[in-house]
Design a protein around this motif. Sequence first.
Motif, PDB file in Angstrom:
ATOM      1  N   GLU A 300       0.815  -1.229   0.000  1.00 13.83           N
ATOM      2  CA  GLU A 300       0.000   0.000   0.000  1.00 13.83           C
ATOM      3  C   GLU A 300       0.847   1.277   0.000  1.00 13.83           C
ATOM      4  O   GLU A 300       0.443   2.309   0.551  1.00 13.83           O
ATOM      5  CB  GLU A 300      -0.980   0.018   1.187  1.00 13.83           C
ATOM      6  N   LYS A 301       2.015   1.197  -0.600  1.00  9.80           N
ATOM      7  CA  LYS A 301       2.835   2.404  -0.780  1.00  9.80           C
ATOM      8  C   LYS A 301       3.268   2.454  -2.234  1.00  9.80           C
ATOM      9  O   LYS A 301       3.502   1.403  -2.848  1.00  9.80           O
ATOM     10  CB  LYS A 301       4.062   2.347   0.124  1.00  9.80           C
ATOM     11  N   LEU A 302       3.399   3.661  -2.754  1.00  5.07           N
ATOM     12  CA  LEU A 302       3.764   3.777  -4.168  1.00  5.07           C
ATOM     13  C   LEU A 302       5.272   3.703  -4.365  1.00  5.07           C
ATOM     14  O   LEU A 302       6.044   4.199  -3.544  1.00  5.07           O
ATOM     15  CB  LEU A 302       3.256   5.097  -4.747  1.00  5.07           C
ATOM     16  N   VAL A 303       5.646   3.071  -5.463  1.00 10.66           N
ATOM     17  CA  VAL A 303       7.049   3.025  -5.874  1.00 10.66           C
ATOM     18  C   VAL A 303       7.115   3.635  -7.269  1.00 10.66           C
ATOM     19  O   VAL A 303       6.370   3.228  -8.161  1.00 10.66           O
ATOM     20  CB  VAL A 303       7.569   1.580  -5.965  1.00 10.66           C
ATOM     21  N   PHE A 304       7.936   4.650  -7.408  1.00 14.32           N
ATOM     22  CA  PHE A 304       8.145   5.255  -8.729  1.00 14.32           C
ATOM     23  C   PHE A 304       9.524   4.841  -9.217  1.00 14.32           C
ATOM     24  O   PHE A 304      10.526   5.203  -8.611  1.00 14.32           O
ATOM     25  CB  PHE A 304       8.072   6.783  -8.655  1.00 14.32           C
ATOM     26  N   GLY A 305       9.555   4.071 -10.291  1.00 12.80           N
ATOM     27  CA  GLY A 305      10.825   3.693 -10.899  1.00 12.80           C
ATOM     28  C   GLY A 305      11.115   4.671 -12.025  1.00 12.80           C
ATOM     29  O   GLY A 305      10.544   4.577 -13.113  1.00 12.80           O
ATOM     30  N   LEU A 306      11.983   5.648 -11.734  1.00 16.92           N
ATOM     31  CA  LEU A 306      12.311   6.626 -12.772  1.00 16.92           C
ATOM     32  C   LEU A 306      13.410   6.067 -13.652  1.00 16.92           C
ATOM     33  O   LEU A 306      14.255   5.294 -13.183  1.00 16.92           O
ATOM     34  CB  LEU A 306      12.793   7.944 -12.149  1.00 16.92           C
ATOM     35  N   PRO A 307      13.443   6.470 -14.916  1.00 17.43           N
ATOM     36  CA  PRO A 307      14.539   6.044 -15.775  1.00 17.43           C
ATOM     37  C   PRO A 307      15.856   6.601 -15.244  1.00 17.43           C
ATOM     38  O   PRO A 307      15.864   7.613 -14.549  1.00 17.43           O
ATOM     39  CB  PRO A 307      14.210   6.679 -17.130  1.00 17.43           C
ATOM     40  N   GLY A 308      16.958   5.948 -15.559  1.00 18.61           N
ATOM     41  CA  GLY A 308      18.252   6.360 -15.012  1.00 18.61           C
ATOM     42  C   GLY A 308      18.790   7.660 -15.600  1.00 18.61           C
ATOM     43  O   GLY A 308      19.479   8.415 -14.910  1.00 18.61           O
ATOM     44  N   PHE A 309      18.491   7.919 -16.863  1.00 17.23           N
ATOM     45  CA  PHE A 309      19.036   9.135 -17.477  1.00 17.23           C
ATOM     46  C   PHE A 309      18.611  10.344 -16.664  1.00 17.23           C
ATOM     47  O   PHE A 309      17.404  10.560 -16.430  1.00 17.23           O
ATOM     48  CB  PHE A 309      18.536   9.288 -18.918  1.00 17.23           C
ATOM     49  N   ILE A 316      10.382  13.217 -15.565  1.00 17.51           N
ATOM     50  CA  ILE A 316       9.300  12.333 -15.104  1.00 17.51           C
ATOM     51  C   ILE A 316       8.875  12.732 -13.688  1.00 17.51           C
ATOM     52  O   ILE A 316       7.689  12.752 -13.373  1.00 17.51           O
ATOM     53  CB  ILE A 316       9.736  10.844 -15.170  1.00 17.51           C
ATOM     54  N   PHE A 317       9.830  13.074 -12.860  1.00 19.56           N
ATOM     55  CA  PHE A 317       9.482  13.541 -11.511  1.00 19.56           C
ATOM     56  C   PHE A 317       8.553  14.745 -11.605  1.00 19.56           C
ATOM     57  O   PHE A 317       7.523  14.825 -10.936  1.00 19.56           O
ATOM     58  CB  PHE A 317      10.749  13.918 -10.728  1.00 19.56           C
ATOM     59  N   ASN A 318       8.953  15.690 -12.458  1.00 21.54           N
ATOM     60  CA  ASN A 318       8.172  16.920 -12.614  1.00 21.54           C
ATOM     61  C   ASN A 318       6.774  16.690 -13.127  1.00 21.54           C
ATOM     62  O   ASN A 318       5.832  17.336 -12.677  1.00 21.54           O
ATOM     63  CB  ASN A 318       8.881  17.816 -13.622  1.00 21.54           C
ATOM     64  N   VAL A 319       6.663  15.798 -14.092  1.00 15.56           N
ATOM     65  CA  VAL A 319       5.371  15.605 -14.743  1.00 15.56           C
ATOM     66  C   VAL A 319       4.455  14.728 -13.887  1.00 15.56           C
ATOM     67  O   VAL A 319       3.277  15.033 -13.725  1.00 15.56           O
ATOM     68  CB  VAL A 319       5.561  14.993 -16.148  1.00 15.56           C
ATOM     69  N   PHE A 320       4.998  13.661 -13.317  1.00 11.83           N
ATOM     70  CA  PHE A 320       4.113  12.674 -12.677  1.00 11.83           C
ATOM     71  C   PHE A 320       4.183  12.633 -11.152  1.00 11.83           C
ATOM     72  O   PHE A 320       3.422  11.928 -10.526  1.00 11.83           O
ATOM     73  CB  PHE A 320       4.405  11.274 -13.228  1.00 11.83           C
ATOM     74  N   LEU A 321       5.110  13.331 -10.557  1.00  8.55           N
ATOM     75  CA  LEU A 321       5.147  13.327  -9.091  1.00  8.55           C
ATOM     76  C   LEU A 321       4.903  14.712  -8.498  1.00  8.55           C
ATOM     77  O   LEU A 321       4.147  14.870  -7.546  1.00  8.55           O
ATOM     78  CB  LEU A 321       6.510  12.814  -8.610  1.00  8.55           C
ATOM     79  N   ARG A 322       5.540  15.697  -9.086  1.00 11.71           N
ATOM     80  CA  ARG A 322       5.500  17.030  -8.483  1.00 11.71           C
ATOM     81  C   ARG A 322       4.086  17.543  -8.236  1.00 11.71           C
ATOM     82  O   ARG A 322       3.793  18.003  -7.122  1.00 11.71           O
ATOM     83  CB  ARG A 322       6.292  18.007  -9.346  1.00 11.71           C
ATOM     84  N   PRO A 323       3.174  17.474  -9.233  1.00 12.38           N
ATOM     85  CA  PRO A 323       1.852  18.038  -8.968  1.00 12.38           C
ATOM     86  C   PRO A 323       1.160  17.371  -7.783  1.00 12.38           C
ATOM     87  O   PRO A 323       0.500  18.035  -6.986  1.00 12.38           O
ATOM     88  CB  PRO A 323       1.066  17.768 -10.258  1.00 12.38           C
TER      89      PRO A 323
END
Length: 407
Positions: A300-309, A316-323
Amino acid sequence: MGREFLNLIDISTAHKIINNLFKEIYQPPKIEEVELEDAYGRILAQDVKSPIDLPPFNRASRDGYAVRAEDTFKASEDNPKILECIETIEAGSIPRKKIRRGYCSRISTGAPVPEGADAIIMVEYTEEEGDKILIYKSAYPNQHIALKGSDISKNDTISKKGALLSPEKIGALSAAGITKVPVITKLKIGILSTGNELIEPSDDWNPGKIFDSNSHSIAAAVKNCGCKPKILGIVKDDHRELQKAIQSSIRECDILITSGGTSAGAGDILRDIIDNIGEVIIHGISIKPGKPTLIGKIDEKLVFGLPGFPVSALIIFNVFLRPYLMELSGKSLRYKYVRELPLAQRLHSSKGRVHYALVKIKDGKAHPILKDSGAITSLADADGYIKIPKNVEILEEGSIVKILPFF
Ligand code: AMP
Ligand code: MG
């Protein structure tokens, strides 16, 4: 291995899924009490009311004499009124004598106005002759008095739920004697970097190795969103080691962000691990850069696997996590510095994927930065990014673009 992305989803679908997950798992936000001295920049979780009237008593706002205004009526330079001084009231002390007709008390700024007095005459308009005070100017009722409760009344709201605790707000709260405030608890976000090539930044460089920059850029981005980052270090591309690290990390935080190892290639084992110990919800988004993004759920916790680049990771952080993080932290997302400028040169985009292209602003134009998404300096140089819709292949020189800042 060599598995393809089976379900590449578009950005709006990804947003819907992520939005629902955030609501389901992290709403409503938790609340904690903090000392006022630690409250700067935090978000108030409940309305705070004043436990007292402010000022708590009728207070002199000038140095001078506390008088009955009517005793001074018609006073002038040529025709002063004469009052008898019966007491000196310093700030912090309590008046003991009542002012009756023909009398006054010497008073300092900040001191309580004595009973009977309803005005302060500034010392500049008076003269002392023994205990006789010559008054050269008439006063009006309530002159230079800050009335009890005039700043804020007892039980009135000083600061509202959702307020960002700024120096002024903290000042108002402490003026009312408040020492602790309820604030939104910061989400704790664990950050793991994965890759055999990664080492901690230092003076020592080893052949074939790369300094881990994602941990640090993401930690800063997490702070920017009002959350608490916890850098958990670097893990090798080893199934058992990474699985173990993820399992222990997830216990320590509310959300886990990893970077690297999300592609479908050899050594990219994140998907298998999440499949094993949790649930993969999204793997592959139709976005450039950042297609190999993985979003899953463990315990019940989210895991965000961001690409390494590094560029992909931050975009991706900005678009899908920040808001979502901003919303949960009570800091609504405000793109204060969105600018619209002409594009300095023609830009090719990739068809079928929304393209986030970095730009630098120079001479009133948006200059695309054409380094690849591994080049972290392209990000550090950028003033922001533009979003090119998925059906657009070419943006002509001179077309007006909207530049969104990163942070
Ligand atoms: P990966 O997503 O693991 O295939 O990595 C893609 C590229 O990003 C590789 O060149 C990695 O060396 C690089 N990379 C991955 N993680 C990091 C990191 N934490 N810091 C800097 N570069 C990274
Ligand atoms: Mg890797």
